[in-house]
Design a protein around this motif. Structure first.
Motif, PDB file in Angstrom:
ATOM      1  N   PRO A  54       0.806  -1.228   0.000  1.00  0.00           N
ATOM      2  CA  PRO A  54       0.000   0.000   0.000  1.00  0.00           C
ATOM      3  C   PRO A  54       0.837   1.276   0.000  1.00  0.00           C
ATOM      4  CG  PRO A  54      -0.903  -1.590   1.552  1.00  0.00           C
ATOM      5  CD  PRO A  54       0.413  -2.138   1.094  1.00  0.00           C
ATOM      6  N   LEU A  55       2.116   1.156   0.386  1.00  0.00           N
ATOM      7  CA  LEU A  55       2.977   2.340   0.391  1.00  0.00           C
ATOM      8  C   LEU A  55       3.460   2.699  -1.002  1.00  0.00           C
ATOM      9  CD1 LEU A  55       5.302   1.507   3.430  1.00  0.00           C
ATOM     10  CD2 LEU A  55       3.052   2.565   3.448  1.00  0.00           C
ATOM     11  N   ARG A  56       3.288   1.788  -1.953  1.00  0.00           N
ATOM     12  CA  ARG A  56       3.900   1.941  -3.271  1.00  0.00           C
ATOM     13  C   ARG A  56       3.487   3.224  -3.972  1.00  0.00           C
ATOM     14  NH1 ARG A  56       3.036   0.710  -8.651  1.00  0.00           N
ATOM     15  NH2 ARG A  56       4.791  -0.287  -9.728  1.00  0.00           N
ATOM     16  N   ASP A  57       2.200   3.489  -4.001  1.00  0.00           N
ATOM     17  CA  ASP A  57       1.691   4.660  -4.712  1.00  0.00           C
ATOM     18  C   ASP A  57       0.962   5.627  -3.785  1.00  0.00           C
ATOM     19  OD1 ASP A  57       2.475   3.624  -7.316  1.00  0.00           O
ATOM     20  OD2 ASP A  57       0.831   2.207  -7.072  1.00  0.00           O
ATOM     21  N   SER A  58       1.170   5.487  -2.492  1.00  0.00           N
ATOM     22  CA  SER A  58       0.428   6.293  -1.544  1.00  0.00           C
ATOM     23  C   SER A  58       1.019   7.700  -1.429  1.00  0.00           C
ATOM     24  CB  SER A  58       0.413   5.619  -0.161  1.00  0.00           C
ATOM     25  OG  SER A  58      -0.175   6.462   0.796  1.00  0.00           O
ATOM     26  N   THR A  59       0.214   8.707  -1.726  1.00  0.00           N
ATOM     27  CA  THR A  59       0.671  10.086  -1.545  1.00  0.00           C
ATOM     28  C   THR A  59       0.700  10.460  -0.065  1.00  0.00           C
ATOM     29  OG1 THR A  59      -1.611  10.867  -1.830  1.00  0.00           O
ATOM     30  CG2 THR A  59      -0.212  10.798  -3.792  1.00  0.00           C
ATOM     31  N   PHE A  60      -0.151   9.794   0.745  1.00  0.00           N
ATOM     32  CA  PHE A  60      -0.168  10.117   2.171  1.00  0.00           C
ATOM     33  C   PHE A  60       1.161   9.775   2.830  1.00  0.00           C
ATOM     34  CE2 PHE A  60      -0.637   8.488   6.512  1.00  0.00           C
ATOM     35  CZ  PHE A  60      -1.047   9.637   7.154  1.00  0.00           C
ATOM     36  N   PHE A  61       1.695   8.597   2.515  1.00  0.00           N
ATOM     37  CA  PHE A  61       2.941   8.199   3.163  1.00  0.00           C
ATOM     38  C   PHE A  61       4.113   9.039   2.669  1.00  0.00           C
ATOM     39  CE2 PHE A  61       0.356   4.400   3.883  1.00  0.00           C
ATOM     40  CZ  PHE A  61       0.565   4.233   5.242  1.00  0.00           C
ATOM     41  N   ARG A  62       4.043   9.498   1.419  1.00  0.00           N
ATOM     42  CA  ARG A  62       5.067  10.434   0.956  1.00  0.00           C
ATOM     43  C   ARG A  62       4.963  11.748   1.712  1.00  0.00           C
ATOM     44  NH1 ARG A  62       3.448   9.560  -4.971  1.00  0.00           N
ATOM     45  NH2 ARG A  62       4.160   7.452  -5.400  1.00  0.00           N
ATOM     46  N   LEU A  63       3.737  12.185   1.912  1.00  0.00           N
ATOM     47  CA  LEU A  63       3.526  13.411   2.670  1.00  0.00           C
ATOM     48  C   LEU A  63       4.021  13.250   4.100  1.00  0.00           C
ATOM     49  CD1 LEU A  63       2.292  16.242   3.011  1.00  0.00           C
ATOM     50  CD2 LEU A  63       0.096  15.133   3.477  1.00  0.00           C
TER      51      LEU A  63
END
Length: 356
Positions: free
Chosen positions: A108-117
């Motif tokens: 789920p971290l692969r394309d998650s903008t939240f985790f990048r944020l």
């Protein structure tokens, strides 16, 4: 089916596959699981693994064709999702080899903008977070030391050393309070109360730093996005940076799907709209008129206070910037040239050009 489409598996689908895979991993740890059921669950894991193999191959093929050098984190997660379970299957003979599929937690971290944020916020606030963490460590060791000195003679089995007292300090400082280790002396209980209050303050500091960091980062990203949208409107392209900043603060972005009504004839209008991208259809008595990128409408409601004179709907998916009446008055004061252009256009449209 080619492998390329699998490189664009959506984030929700990745999350769904991960959830199914982890549920299967948990099911396989059940001791009394029947043989046929176990085979079905293992087949589900194998099917998910095959999907991830196709996704990895599609990603590699796309990167090779387009010669993309970025997105290394996504590629690393794809590699781990494929090769860690494969290595476990080939090298580990016990039933625990299915546990290595838990690496799919990273999917789920692969394309998650939240985790990048979140990563950006943590990086920006690293010094403040490290400072609070240092305070936490100091209070933690001090509490363990004090608990050892006060309680070592009363409860030598639980507070007989600083490492033993450290568990009590962690539980108390985090205000978890398991109750497995409780100070018996009055001094020990006073210490416990002080440690708990210190823990509340420390965790409040952590939460406050992260909340402020998230707010600042989201506001920064929204400002950059709105700046790009505003700069794309021809009416604003000749303005200086100071005027653009005022407009960015006043305008609010909005996406309207095809066919949706933006405003209706006869309604009381409290905002006007600028078209950044797409087309809208203005229903006039003679025939509908389309307005495209760079145009604006709804200005009469702000200037004269009249009800909407036409119904406007989205001919295509349209990206709009809305300006409310209060913000229009502020904009008229800071950028009179823009306000004058809007007023002139409104007067011209009274002669038959569509107004709303």
């Amino acid at each position: 089916m080619s492998a390329v489409p699998f490189s664009k598996i959506s984030s929700p689908l990745n999350a769904l596959l991960t959830a199914i895979g982890l549920l299967a991993v948990a099911t396989l740890t059940t001791p009394d699981l029947a043989g046929e059921t176990r085979l079905v669950v293992e087949a589900v894991l194998a099917a998910i693994w095959v999907v991830y193999v196709l996704q990895l191959s599609g990603t590699l093929l796309v990167r090779r064709r387009s010669r993309v050098s970025g997105g290394n984190a996504a590629l690393l997660i794809d590699l781990l999702a494929v090769f860690v379970p494969m290595a476990a299957f080939l090298l580990i003979a016990s039933r625990d080899r299915s546990l290595y599929c838990a690496i799919w937690l990273l999917k789920p971290l692969r394309d998650s903008t939240f985790f990048r944020l979140m990563a950006k916020v943590v990086a920006n606030e690293a010094r403040n977070l490290l400072g609070v963490t240092s305070v936490f460590g100091i209070v933690l060791f001090g509490a363990a030391l004090a608990g050892y000195v006060i309680e070592r003679d009363v409860q030598p089995d639980k507070f007989g050393s600083i490492p033993q007292a450290m568990w009590w300090a962690v539980v108390t400082l985090s205000t978890t309070g398991y109750g497995d280790e409780i100070p018996q002396s009055l001094a020990g209980r006073v210490l416990a109360g002080l440690v708990m209050m210190s823990g509340i303050g420390i965790f409040a500091l952590w939460a406050g730093i992260l909340a402020t960091g998230f707010y600042e980062e989201v506001r920064r990203r929204d400002f950059v996005r709105n700046w790009q949208l505003v700069a794309a409107v021809p009416l604003f392209q000749k303005l200086g940076s100071a005027a653009l900043i005022e407009i960015v603060r006043a305008l609010r972005p909005r996406i309207v799907p095809t066919g949706a009504v933006i405003c209706r004839k006869g309604d009381v209008g409290d905002q006007m709209f600028f078209i950044v991208e797409g087309r809208v259809s203005v229903a006039t008595p003679d025939h509908p008129v389309e307005l495209g990128t760079g145009s604006f409408f709804g200005e009469m409601a702000l200037i004269s206070g009249e009800p909407r004179s036409a119904t406007v709907s989205a001919a295509t998916e349209v990206s709009l910037l809305s300006l409310y009446a209060v913000d229009f008055q502020m904009l008229s004061s800071s950028s009179p040239e823009i306000a004058e252009i809007i007023r002139k256009t409104a007067l011209e449209r009274r002669g038959g050009i569509p107004k709303s």
